[in-house]
Design a protein around this motif. Structure first.
Motif, PDB file in Angstrom:
ATOM      1  N   LEU A 123     -36.600  76.855 -68.478  1.00  0.00           N
ATOM      2  CA  LEU A 123     -37.242  76.978 -67.170  1.00  0.00           C
ATOM      3  C   LEU A 123     -37.326  78.438 -66.737  1.00  0.00           C
ATOM      4  O   LEU A 123     -38.334  78.875 -66.170  1.00  0.00           O
ATOM      5  CB  LEU A 123     -36.467  76.164 -66.125  1.00  0.00           C
ATOM      6  N   ASN A 152     -40.601  80.668 -65.770  1.00  0.00           N
ATOM      7  CA  ASN A 152     -40.719  81.481 -64.553  1.00  0.00           C
ATOM      8  C   ASN A 152     -41.159  82.897 -64.884  1.00  0.00           C
ATOM      9  O   ASN A 152     -42.048  83.471 -64.247  1.00  0.00           O
ATOM     10  CB  ASN A 152     -39.379  81.523 -63.811  1.00  0.00           C
ATOM     11  N   PHE A 155     -39.824  77.495 -60.786  1.00  0.00           N
ATOM     12  CA  PHE A 155     -38.733  76.540 -60.924  1.00  0.00           C
ATOM     13  C   PHE A 155     -37.492  77.046 -60.194  1.00  0.00           C
ATOM     14  O   PHE A 155     -37.100  78.221 -60.347  1.00  0.00           O
ATOM     15  CB  PHE A 155     -38.368  76.334 -62.401  1.00  0.00           C
TER      16      PHE A 155
END
Length: 315
Positions: free
Chosen positions: A214, A218, A225
């Motif tokens: 994640l 980003n 996230f």
């Protein structure tokens, strides 16, 4: 690369049962975290395969049936840090075999670190790094007409479903010639109390590894996230013989990703499937090999019978 990353993410997060490709775990931070994982007390896989490479090195070399007077190519798919392979490289070099070592990896960082390490520890071994996709790199050496020994270690094959693994091995065989070899590392089916902690360690390294996916989205895809709003959620079914890793949404939330131009919605408790880790026995492998050009030549296991390296012959 970014375009493909974004396309794969959009495809996975648009499904009714969300997924993310495990290959995107491996940026620089992911590489470092996975090295930490391999050194965890709970992560038996690396130690067991290292035991095989350390205590049965000569037997592995003999199983290749390579001719010392004939040059061959030793190709490793997903080479990583090469710590296990170094034992094999040292033995082949000491015994006077003529070969080039071609490590293939999607991570440029891993290849650079591996090459530096081998230059220091095994300066006489010829290293020819190949950065990119497995089959693209195999295609680049397919027409060399030299014998090939391919290494696919660490139970990387376990990150594929059985159908995908069978197709992968069929395609791999299509890039090889008769009597070429494949040394395949496989994690063997075991009880949940042994397997599950390897994917859910007490120190939280596997949590960080999964969440890093994640973070990478980003950073590289302009996603937003909230990393604290997701948890690492592994599962293992011994009867099925498959460990699965998920990212669990801790609340109802929406995430925007600039690179896809879309917003994705997550329910509280909704899971994103990020990885499978298939476990094997002789029967499972036989079914996978049934529609390929490979047959089992030899099998090497550690003392606990947790892990196996199968030497396959291209028919």
């Amino acid at each position: 690369m970014i375009e493909q990353f974004a396309e794969n993410v959009d495809l996975g997060l648009s499904k009714s049962e969300k997924t993310l490709p495990s290959k995107y775990f491996y940026d620089k931070n992911g590489d470092e975290l996975f090295i930490e994982i391999m050194n965890m007390p709970e992560y038996y896989l690396t130690r067991c395969e290292m035991e095989i490479f350390t205590t049965q090195t000569d037997e592995l070399v003999d199983s290749f049936r390579a001719d010392k007077n004939e040059y061959f190519e030793l190709i490793e798919l997903g080479a990583g840090d090469g710590s296990k392979t170094r034992k094999l490289l040292a033995a082949l070099s000491d015994k006077g075999y003529q070969f080039d070592y071609l490590p293939v990896d999607i991570s440029q960082n891993s290849l650079e670190q591996l090459q530096l390490s081998l230059q220091h520890h095994l300066p006489l071994v010829s290293v020819v790094p190949k950065h990119g996709d497995y089959f693209e790199m195999l295609g680049s050496v397919k027409d060399s007409h030299h014998p090939k020994i391919v290494l696919f270690l660490g139970s990387n094959i376990g990150n594929m479903t059985d159908t995908v693994a069978s197709d992968f091995l069929y395609q791999l065989g299509a890039n090889l010639s008769k009597n070429d070899k494949l040394l395949l590392g496989t994690d063997l089916i075991k009880s949940e109390d042994i397997v599950l902690p390897a994917y859910n360690d007490e120190s939280g390294i596997t949590h960080s590894f999964n969440i890093n996916l994640l973070h990478r989205m980003n950073t590289e895809l302009g996603a937003n996230f909230d990393l604290d709003a997701f948890s690492h959620a592994p599962e293992y079914n011994e009867d099925e013989g498959i460990a699965k890793s998920y990212l669990l949404s801790n609340k109802e939330q929406s995430v925007k990703i600039a690179a896809t131009g879309k917003t994705y919605h997550f329910r509280a408790g909704e899971k994103i499937h990020t990885e499978i880790s298939r476990k094997y026995d002789d029967d499972v492998l036989a079914k996978i090999l049934a529609k390929t050009d490979f047959s089992v030549n030899s099998k090497f296991t550690d003392q606990k019978n947790y892990f196996a390296n199968y030497l396959l012959n291209r028919n």
